[in-house]
Scaffold this motif. Structure first.
Motif, mmCIF file in Angstrom:
data_model
loop_
_atom_site.group_PDB
_atom_site.id
_atom_site.type_symbol
_atom_site.label_atom_id
_atom_site.label_comp_id
_atom_site.label_asym_id
_atom_site.label_seq_id
_atom_site.Cartn_x
_atom_site.Cartn_y
_atom_site.Cartn_z
ATOM 1 N N HIS A 174 30.859 -0.474 17.793
ATOM 2 C CA HIS A 174 31.830 -0.234 18.867
ATOM 3 C C HIS A 174 31.178 -0.450 20.230
ATOM 4 N N GLU A 175 29.958 0.029 20.379
ATOM 5 C CA GLU A 175 29.251 -0.120 21.655
ATOM 6 C C GLU A 175 28.962 -1.584 21.955
ATOM 7 N N LYS A 178 32.146 -3.266 23.080
ATOM 8 C CA LYS A 178 32.459 -2.920 24.472
ATOM 9 C C LYS A 178 31.627 -3.771 25.431
ATOM 10 N N LEU A 341 39.743 -0.873 27.495
ATOM 11 C CA LEU A 341 38.494 -0.930 26.748
ATOM 12 C C LEU A 341 37.299 -0.440 27.554
ATOM 13 N N PHE A 342 37.403 -0.528 28.881
ATOM 14 C CA PHE A 342 36.341 -0.033 29.756
ATOM 15 C C PHE A 342 36.910 0.186 31.149
#
Length: 418
Positions: A174-175, A178, A341-342
């Motif tokens: 996931h990281e 991102k 998402l960010f």
């Protein structure tokens, strides 16, 4: 087969363990409801890539241990907690000499591989002369103090390391996703800076148009809901939706007939939903995002269905999940395009990191260029000296030929030339 698959999936994808093969108890299925299905023969399951840097070593150790009859018998009686706690590792002392010899060789190869990795890294950093043995301490999947022998400590460390690493594997994915999305946005903005105002407006308009095109897709069913599974039943399995039966569905999608739905079998159920949103032929659809969506769906269903958290879904767990209200009346499912998402702050922080990395790379490139120029200068100097040396030799030879010494007579006096 059941025991092997259970541990295979749990310890290859959530931990690591040693595997054993024996027949699974077949699940009753109403064959009259299933049309044109081909039976799946039981076979040894090829373990998936765990993503660990010691993945090959892990698989090789497991394969070797499976050849020992005593160890297989102990595994049949062991549960996951016994393996995970390290108690089973002590049984290594009882395996055959042949197996121990193979394990010793595997460990020596792995230690050698790690030392090569360390050397390559240190050489790239111009950091020569460091203690490789001390640096091996950073690898916690083997006992570096005894690089020649595979002991029970090594098996214990291998299991615990893989357990810890794989429990964080999804989080790491996931990281990384991102970061991937932030890099995409960073590169897009940097590209816009290179354009004039007219071109920039065209690109911005195209970007917004592509977003809207991607977001314009059919409704995605909630993963694991009755509607979602019935759609698979009808469109993938070719069965009458009015005959939908959870038990039959489970059997159909337990591809290897081991009595479980593992993570790969579960993720395969979401293909129809993902195809509503993503198409590799469409410029606006990103296949990296599709795989992230698949991962999110699998994690969600596992959190709802996998009650004992072993990353495997049993028939009992599956049937209990179909009795819940969420199965019949699920909430709507938000796809990635419906989520932020960010944040802008996160993007700015990421861009700072990128800038620092670029500065470090530029500095390193400058250093390498200086070293290259220094080496070239030294090479030229050596070539010049070499040329001077050859010239001096040639001059001395010519001088000797010009001065020519007369040959001596029989009594030792000089004999004049005639």
């Amino acid at each position: 087969m059941r025991w092997r698959t259970s541990l295979l999936q749990y310890y290859f994808l959530s931990a690591t363990c040693l595997l054993i093969t024996f027949e699974a108890v077949p699940i009753d299925i109403d064959k009259t409801k299933v049309q044109n299905t081909q039976p799946v023969e039981s076979a040894k399951i090829e373990p998936p890539d765990t993503g660990l840097y010691y993945d090959e070593y892990l698989k090789q150790v497991i394969d070797v241990l499976e050849t020992d009859k005593h160890f297989r018998e102990k595994l049949q009686k062991a549960d996951i907690e016994e393996i995970k706690s390290g108690r089973l590792s002590k049984e290594l002392d009882l395996v055959s000499h042949h197996v121990r010899t193979k394990l010793d060789e595997l460990k020596r190869q792995e230690v050698g591989r790690l030392r090569m990795l360390i050397k390559a890294k240190l050489d790239s950093l111009q950091n020569i002369g460091m203690d490789h043995q001390a640096l091996l301490k950073q690898f916690d999947h083997l006992n570096h103090l005894n690089p020649d022998k595979f002991e029970s400590t090594d098996l214990d460390m291998l299991i615990k390391a893989a357990t810890s690493d794989l429990e964080h594997y999804d989080k790491t994915r996931h990281e990384e996703f991102k970061k991937y999305e932030m890099m995409k946005e960073h590169e897009r903005r940097e590209y816009l800076k290179t354009l004039n105002e007219e071109k920039r407006k065209e690109e911005e308009s195209k970007f917004e148009e592509m977003k809207k095109k991607h977001e314009n897709h059919p409704k995605v069913n909630h993963p694991g809901s009755k509607d979602q599974l019935k759609e698979v039943w009808e469109e993938t399995d070719g069965l009458d939706p009015n005959d939908f039966d959870p038990k039959t569905f489970f059997k159909l999608h337990d591809v290897n007939n081991d009595g479980f739905l593992d993570e790969q079998e579960l993720e395969a159920l979401f293909t129809k939903e993902l195809e509503k949103v993503y198409d590799a032929q469409n410029e606006e659809d990103d296949m990296v995002e599709m795989e992230e969506e698949r991962l999110r769906m699998r994690e969600h269903v596992m959190s709802e269905v996998d009650t004992n958290k072993d990353r495997l879904v049993t028939l009992e767990e599956f049937l209990k999940a179909t009795e819940k209200k969420e199965f019949l009346e699920p909430d709507s499912w938000e796809t990635l395009d419906q989520q932020q998402l960010f944040t802008e702050e996160e993007l700015k922080e990421y861009e700072k990191i990128i800038a620092l990395q670029e500065d470090a790379l530029k500095k390193r490139a400058d250093e390498l260029q200086k070293q290259k120029e220094e080496l070239r200068y030294q090479h030229d100097q050596l070539e010049a000296r070499k040329q001077e040396y050859h010239q001096a030799i040639q001059q001395m030879e010519q001088k000797k030929l010009q001065q020519g010494t007369a040959p001596s007579g029989t009594t030792g006096e000089l004999k004049p030339h005639i």
